[in-house]
Design a protein around this motif. Sequence first.
Motif, short mmCIF file in Angstrom:
data_model
loop_
_atom_site.label_atom_id
_atom_site.label_comp_id
_atom_site.label_asym_id
_atom_site.label_seq_id
_atom_site.Cartn_x
_atom_site.Cartn_y
_atom_site.Cartn_z
N ILE A 29 0.94 -1.08 -0.09
CA ILE A 29 0.07 0.26 -0.28
C ILE A 29 0.95 1.24 -0.08
CG2 ILE A 29 -1.61 1.41 1.41
CD1 ILE A 29 -2.84 -1.29 2.43
N ARG A 30 1.98 1.27 0.83
CA ARG A 30 2.83 2.42 0.96
C ARG A 30 3.47 2.61 -0.48
NH1 ARG A 30 7.94 0.93 4.22
NH2 ARG A 30 8.43 0.01 2.08
N GLU A 31 3.67 1.68 -0.96
CA GLU A 31 4.55 1.87 -2.29
C GLU A 31 3.48 2.19 -3.57
OE1 GLU A 31 7.25 -1.39 -3.11
OE2 GLU A 31 7.96 -1.19 -0.89
N ASP A 32 2.68 1.65 -3.63
CA ASP A 32 1.59 2.01 -4.75
C ASP A 32 0.06 1.39 -4.25
OD1 ASP A 32 -0.14 2.64 -6.71
OD2 ASP A 32 1.68 2.26 -8.30
N GLU A 33 -0.58 2.33 -3.61
CA GLU A 33 -1.96 2.11 -3.29
C GLU A 33 -2.75 1.57 -4.29
OE1 GLU A 33 -3.41 4.92 -0.62
OE2 GLU A 33 -5.29 3.66 -0.45
N ALA A 75 -1.65 -1.75 -5.12
CA ALA A 75 -2.09 -2.70 -4.25
C ALA A 75 -3.58 -3.30 -4.42
CB ALA A 75 -1.77 -2.05 -2.80
N SER A 76 -4.40 -2.38 -4.34
CA SER A 76 -5.71 -2.50 -4.32
C SER A 76 -6.18 -3.47 -5.62
CB SER A 76 -6.59 -1.60 -4.13
OG SER A 76 -6.91 -0.79 -5.55
N ALA A 77 -5.42 -3.24 -6.45
CA ALA A 77 -5.66 -3.95 -7.84
C ALA A 77 -5.17 -5.42 -7.63
CB ALA A 77 -4.95 -3.46 -9.17
N MET A 78 -4.38 -5.71 -6.73
CA MET A 78 -3.85 -7.02 -6.16
C MET A 78 -4.62 -7.81 -5.19
SD MET A 78 -1.14 -8.01 -7.89
CE MET A 78 -0.92 -6.93 -9.40
N PRO A 131 7.91 10.50 -3.78
CA PRO A 131 6.64 9.82 -3.15
C PRO A 131 5.88 11.03 -2.19
CG PRO A 131 8.38 8.41 -2.69
CD PRO A 131 8.80 9.41 -3.36
N ARG A 132 4.53 10.80 -2.10
CA ARG A 132 3.92 11.74 -1.51
C ARG A 132 4.23 12.17 -0.11
NH1 ARG A 132 -1.68 10.88 -2.18
NH2 ARG A 132 -1.31 11.06 -4.65
N LEU A 133 4.45 11.21 0.67
CA LEU A 133 5.02 11.31 1.96
C LEU A 133 6.09 12.37 2.14
CD1 LEU A 133 4.17 10.04 4.86
CD2 LEU A 133 5.92 8.55 4.52
N ALA A 134 7.17 12.31 1.21
CA ALA A 134 8.18 13.44 1.41
C ALA A 134 7.90 14.66 1.50
CB ALA A 134 9.13 13.02 0.12
N PRO A 135 7.08 15.34 0.42
CA PRO A 135 6.85 16.72 0.72
C PRO A 135 5.95 17.20 2.01
CG PRO A 135 5.76 15.95 -1.23
CD PRO A 135 6.91 14.78 -0.73
N LEU A 136 5.23 15.97 2.32
CA LEU A 136 4.57 16.28 3.64
C LEU A 136 5.42 16.38 4.86
CD1 LEU A 136 1.42 13.92 3.48
CD2 LEU A 136 1.42 16.51 3.56
N ILE A 137 6.23 15.63 4.74
CA ILE A 137 7.38 15.80 5.82
C ILE A 137 8.29 16.96 5.85
CG2 ILE A 137 9.38 14.51 6.98
CD1 ILE A 137 8.09 11.84 6.29
N THR A 138 8.49 17.48 4.63
CA THR A 138 9.34 18.74 4.58
C THR A 138 8.54 19.76 4.95
OG1 THR A 138 8.97 18.96 2.21
CG2 THR A 138 11.21 18.12 2.80
N ALA A 139 7.44 19.83 4.67
CA ALA A 139 6.51 20.79 4.86
C ALA A 139 6.25 21.02 6.35
CB ALA A 139 4.94 20.64 4.22
N LEU A 142 -13.42 14.00 -5.50
CA LEU A 142 -11.97 13.78 -5.49
C LEU A 142 -11.55 12.63 -6.06
CD1 LEU A 142 -10.76 15.02 -2.01
CD2 LEU A 142 -10.48 15.97 -3.95
N ALA A 143 -10.92 12.51 -7.01
CA ALA A 143 -10.17 11.33 -7.36
C ALA A 143 -8.64 10.96 -7.00
CB ALA A 143 -10.12 11.23 -8.97
N GLU A 144 -8.60 9.83 -6.61
CA GLU A 144 -7.13 9.30 -6.18
C GLU A 144 -6.22 9.61 -7.35
OE1 GLU A 144 -4.09 7.87 -3.97
OE2 GLU A 144 -6.33 8.31 -3.33
N ARG A 145 -5.03 10.64 -7.09
CA ARG A 145 -4.26 11.03 -8.08
C ARG A 145 -3.22 9.90 -8.54
NH1 ARG A 145 0.01 15.78 -7.61
NH2 ARG A 145 0.68 14.17 -5.99
N ALA A 146 -3.30 9.25 -9.58
CA ALA A 146 -2.28 7.99 -9.93
C ALA A 146 -0.89 8.35 -9.75
CB ALA A 146 -2.78 7.84 -11.21
#
Lengths: 366, 307
Positions: A220-224, A227-230, B98-106, B303-307
């Motif tokens: 999930i962390r790497e690609d949600e 992951a859900s597709a799996m 990855p999205r976590l990184a800019p959140l942490i710098t913020a 809101l769509a999940e951004r791929a």
Amino acid sequence: MKLDHKSKILLAALAIALLLLPFITDALLGRGWVRIVDFAMLYIMLALGLNIVVGLAGLLDLGYIAFFAVGAYCYALTGSPHLALAFPLAFPNGVHLSFWIVLPLAALVACGFGVLLGTPTLRLRGDYLAIVTLGFGEIIRIFLNNLNAPVNLTNGPQGISRIDPVSVADVSLNITQNIFGIAFPSVHLYFYLFLAFTALVIFVSQRLERSRIGRAWMAIREDEIAASAMGINTRNLKLLAFAMGAMFGGASGALFAGFQGFVSPESFSLMESIMVLCMVVLGGMGNIAGVILGGVLLAVLPEVLRHSVVPLQQALFGKTMVDPESLRMLLFGTALIVMMLYRPAGLLPSRVRRRELDTDEAAEKV
Amino acid sequence: MEILLQQIINGLVQGSVYALVALGYTMVYGILGLINFAHGEVVMIGAMLALSALTALLGLGVPPLLALPLSLGLAMTGCMALGYSIERIAYRPLRHAPRLAPLITAIGVSIVLQNLAMMIWGREYHSFPQLITNSPHNFGGAIINDIQIIVFVMALAIMAALMVVVHRTRLGRAMRAVAENQHAAQLMGVDINRVISITFMLGSALAAVAGLMVSANYGLAHYYMGFLLGLKAFTAAVLGGIGNLRGAMLGGLLLGLIESLGAGYIGDITGGFLGSNYQDVFAFFVLITVLVFRPSGLLGERLAERA
């Protein structure tokens, strides 16, 4: 897990060193430092709990200390004379439940708060969780500060004191005990208690990491979406990670309350959450050894700063211009930025995590 | 009835400030899909800069009506430089991480700003100098004073100006294009880095104005003021639909009203169990409620999940 001969010896040496640690610290640095080591152990427990949320499942929890607060107040209320003030008829002497009953309760209550908070937010993008947890951390403090009227539940900013010490098999950890002719002062006894709990937390996180659930979290962390597709139920698993992190936070909170004998809202500020997050990020998200290293470094750093910054400034400028507390936070903030920019996987990165965080560079090289 | 009217007036004035700050969140979110956690601290820095400049200028004997725009200009410039640097240092290198990184710098940036401010301006509250005779007016039985009128009118004017910039100018078109699709915009010759920088600077300039307004309205400024304000403004942005400018304005005004009415009546509703010291809790419950029932906000799209 099979160990070869060499790592068995190393492990045994580490165990002996840890068992002797309070005595060595006491002899070399003094009793005060044993207390600091005790707190470091508590922080490591907290950081390991947060590591499940941030490191394994990749969810940013900015109000982690709130669960710690929930756990601490659980024991503070049920293990002290305080409730006699609010309900003098029902509990004339307050409530004095055994620590070992409250510990799982505290974990459960914190877990409940985690579920309550996670359910609406975990369906959405990760950023929402970050800001909701940030808000929750602050709200808990507002409630703790204000729930002293009209019914005095939390005693407001003064906090709750005279909390019962932890006792193991009727042996109180609050007074010096003689075991086999060796005197174990209270801080030493608590050290062993925390050591046992830390070992348990390490064991649990290690087993989790290698389980089906742990692998799902990392996916999930790497690609949600992948992951859900799996076929992974991402929402339930994220909720599980969040709730489990909260549970560890709550349990550590109960330990904290028993150790300190006193809790007040002041101990659960946003800065504490940030400090625990720093431990996880600095040491290496998702890597247990890294998180422990981060915990040790950051728990000891404030003490080192306190003992070095003030005298240094006195010597240089003749007065204290920057107090160590704000310098510490400044360093933490800078560390978060610098680590993310230059070493996003932490000082001791986990292998999987490094591969993931380096993907862009790797892609560019290809 | 007078009390109700009074609560509404207070709520609208406070809400207009939330709206200004919420615009900063929503603009950045619309373009980068990133929550700029440090935005609340930019508001605080703006307030502190303006206050310091104002105090210094008044001390030099500059007339108040000249000192006020001067210090506001200084605060806006300072905040624009700050917003630009934050984006450059903490967000741009991580745009594809990855999205976590800019959140942490913020969160790192906001901690740094907060503690720098504490080192520079200290832990104490700074009071806002008395510039104009803040005379109260009777408005249908409720009181509205000069500063409140100025704050409200100015906030509305700035919002109108921003709408003109975004919908009528070349820059605004570029901003909307980048928000829609970065790559396509780039192919059409839009310098996306420039647009993103300008967005941050615009948001920060609004933050500076909002900072000055808050400290003028309450008469106080403090190094910790940015945190809760940022949280509430973010709630306002989510309430209106994050990424949507009109939504941010609506959300801000609504949140101001909810807070003021809530704090005014919570005592009556709960029979005195909870008092107005829980005012700060409302924004949080609004946030949770919106996220449960309508995560896209009042005016937002799905809101769509951004791929």
